[in-house]
Scaffold this active site. Sequence first.
Site, PDB file in Angstrom:
ATOM      1  N   TYR A  43     -14.484  -5.383  -2.446  1.00 26.65           N
ATOM      2  CA  TYR A  43     -14.287  -3.956  -2.144  1.00 26.65           C
ATOM      3  C   TYR A  43     -13.777  -3.130  -3.327  1.00 26.65           C
ATOM      4  O   TYR A  43     -13.518  -1.951  -3.179  1.00 26.65           O
ATOM      5  CB  TYR A  43     -13.349  -3.792  -0.929  1.00 26.65           C
TER       6      TYR A  43
ATOM      7  N   ARG B 222      -2.209  -2.971  -7.118  1.00 23.81           N
ATOM      8  CA  ARG B 222      -1.966  -4.422  -7.193  1.00 23.81           C
ATOM      9  C   ARG B 222      -3.156  -5.016  -7.920  1.00 23.81           C
ATOM     10  O   ARG B 222      -4.295  -4.845  -7.494  1.00 23.81           O
ATOM     11  CB  ARG B 222      -1.773  -5.044  -5.806  1.00 23.81           C
TER      12      ARG B 222
ATOM     13  N   HIS C 284      -4.794  -8.876  -1.935  1.00 24.07           N
ATOM     14  CA  HIS C 284      -3.762  -8.409  -0.999  1.00 24.07           C
ATOM     15  C   HIS C 284      -2.732  -9.509  -0.732  1.00 24.07           C
ATOM     16  O   HIS C 284      -1.534  -9.287  -0.774  1.00 24.07           O
ATOM     17  CB  HIS C 284      -4.423  -7.968   0.312  1.00 24.07           C
TER      18      HIS C 284
HETATM   19  C1  TPP Z   1       1.624  -3.840  13.053  1.00 24.57           C
HETATM   20  C2  TPP Z   1       0.687  -4.636  12.175  1.00 24.57           C
HETATM   21  N1  TPP Z   1      -0.653  -4.404  12.221  1.00 24.57           N
HETATM   22  C3  TPP Z   1      -1.484  -5.096  11.419  1.00 24.57           C
HETATM   23  C4  TPP Z   1      -1.007  -6.071  10.580  1.00 24.57           C
HETATM   24  C5  TPP Z   1      -1.968  -6.864   9.687  1.00 24.57           C
HETATM   25  N2  TPP Z   1      -1.827  -6.424   8.278  1.00 24.57           N
HETATM   26  C6  TPP Z   1      -1.136  -7.159   7.379  1.00 24.57           C
HETATM   27  S1  TPP Z   1      -1.094  -6.442   5.880  1.00 24.57           S
HETATM   28  C7  TPP Z   1      -2.023  -5.136   6.379  1.00 24.57           C
HETATM   29  C8  TPP Z   1      -2.387  -4.020   5.428  1.00 24.57           C
HETATM   30  C9  TPP Z   1      -1.181  -3.298   4.891  1.00 24.57           C
HETATM   31  O1  TPP Z   1      -1.516  -2.438   3.868  1.00 24.57           O
HETATM   32  P1  TPP Z   1      -0.477  -1.552   3.118  1.00 24.57           P
HETATM   33  O2  TPP Z   1       0.539  -1.018   4.074  1.00 24.57           O
HETATM   34  O3  TPP Z   1      -1.213  -0.554   2.314  1.00 24.57           O
HETATM   35  O4  TPP Z   1       0.337  -2.555   2.200  1.00 24.57           O
HETATM   36  P2  TPP Z   1      -0.029  -3.373   0.892  1.00 24.57           P
HETATM   37  O5  TPP Z   1      -0.072  -4.814   1.323  1.00 24.57           O
HETATM   38  O6  TPP Z   1      -1.303  -2.860   0.345  1.00 24.57           O
HETATM   39  O7  TPP Z   1       1.092  -3.155  -0.052  1.00 24.57           O
HETATM   40  C10 TPP Z   1      -2.368  -5.286   7.731  1.00 24.57           C
HETATM   41  C11 TPP Z   1      -3.190  -4.313   8.487  1.00 24.57           C
HETATM   42  C12 TPP Z   1       0.397  -6.292  10.570  1.00 24.57           C
HETATM   43  N3  TPP Z   1       0.961  -7.184   9.762  1.00 24.57           N
HETATM   44  N4  TPP Z   1       1.224  -5.556  11.361  1.00 24.57           N
END
Ligand code: TPP
Length: 360
Positions: free
Chosen positions: A273, A259, A263
Amino acid sequence: MDKASYEVRTNKVELLSILSLDGTVNKELMPNLSDDQLRELMRRMVFTRTWDQRAISLQRQGRLGFYAPVSGQEASMVGSEFALNKEDFVCPGYRDMPQIVWHGLPMYQAFLYSKGHQHGGEVPEDVNVLMPQIIIGAQIVQSAGVAMGLKKRGKKNVVITYTGDGGSSQGDFYEGMNFAGAFKLPVIFVVQNNGYAISTPSSKQTAAETIAQKGLAAGIKSVQVDGMDVLAMYKAVQDAAERGRNGEGATLIEAITYRFGPHSMSGDDPTKYRTKDEESEWALKDPIVRFRKYLETKNLWSEDDEKNTIEDAKQTVADQIKKAESTAKMTIPDLIDSMFETTPPHLEEQKKAYLEKEGN
Ligand SMILES: Cc1ncc(C[n+]2csc(CCOP(=O)(O)OP(=O)(O)O)c2C)c(N)n1
């Protein structure tokens, strides 16, 4: 037998890539796409990028709510959805707005969803999408359930679901895959590995060499795909869908992507980072630049096409945000009504109180 011996079944995880950085294709792997379809893939990627840029501005102006930028991931998103039939189901995560809009959800409803309006989540009857999951990994379990429903009804449709590299560390991810593997369900799990779960790099997220290999343990066909290559994404999903339709079960696709932006628009700063060098390296793999080079050599894409697509996207976003903004504001009685076929008496009471309060 004095000594137990176990044979562990192994499979190689292979990386699928079709389009090189200089815009040439591997003819042997090239999917069968007409010139019109190739142009349409490009149109959708360019449109999606413009829409993304507009959505970021709208969010900054306070006209959208939660928004997760998609720039860089267009090939993975557009290419995968393009390989589906209208009757197939899409179970997205919060970043996967392009897939559900290209699958038929009106864009103004995606904007309403972002603004927290309940009508954003009222999916039209003929559009087979679920609304995006904010709970990381929950969509993996849901998609296995939807696939089970399709299988029981004897349908020839598949379900596709998306999560990130971070999502592949969640318990739900393993549960959903295990269920899909055990019941040979027609589901395609796409992990869009963009390197980070917010700020946590994939290397700190898992000790597995690839995310794809996590599917092997569940008895699922698993592949790694160049997620910046729209042709490879299209082909991987087309193959997976064919397997699903033929009763051969689930597939896990690890799309290696990036991306370009933060985020989400809710306070993330990637400069904290990520290095400039890393970002420049990934910019060279830009899915739109690469595909444009290929199409130009075939005389299938011109500067005018690009300009017209960008104009069209800007106009569409402007019209659709206007439509979202002119939708009647959500009320609490509406919310209660939308949840139950017959509203329970204690909520009827609350509804009355809110009707008075909201002046209706
Ligand atoms: C069960 C849960 N734990 C924590 C969160 C907080 N959270 C939102 S996005 C994220 C990171 C997700 O990263 P990734 O799966 O790699 O997806 P990306 O956004 O990078 O595509 C977190 C930890 C959440 N939404 N749901």
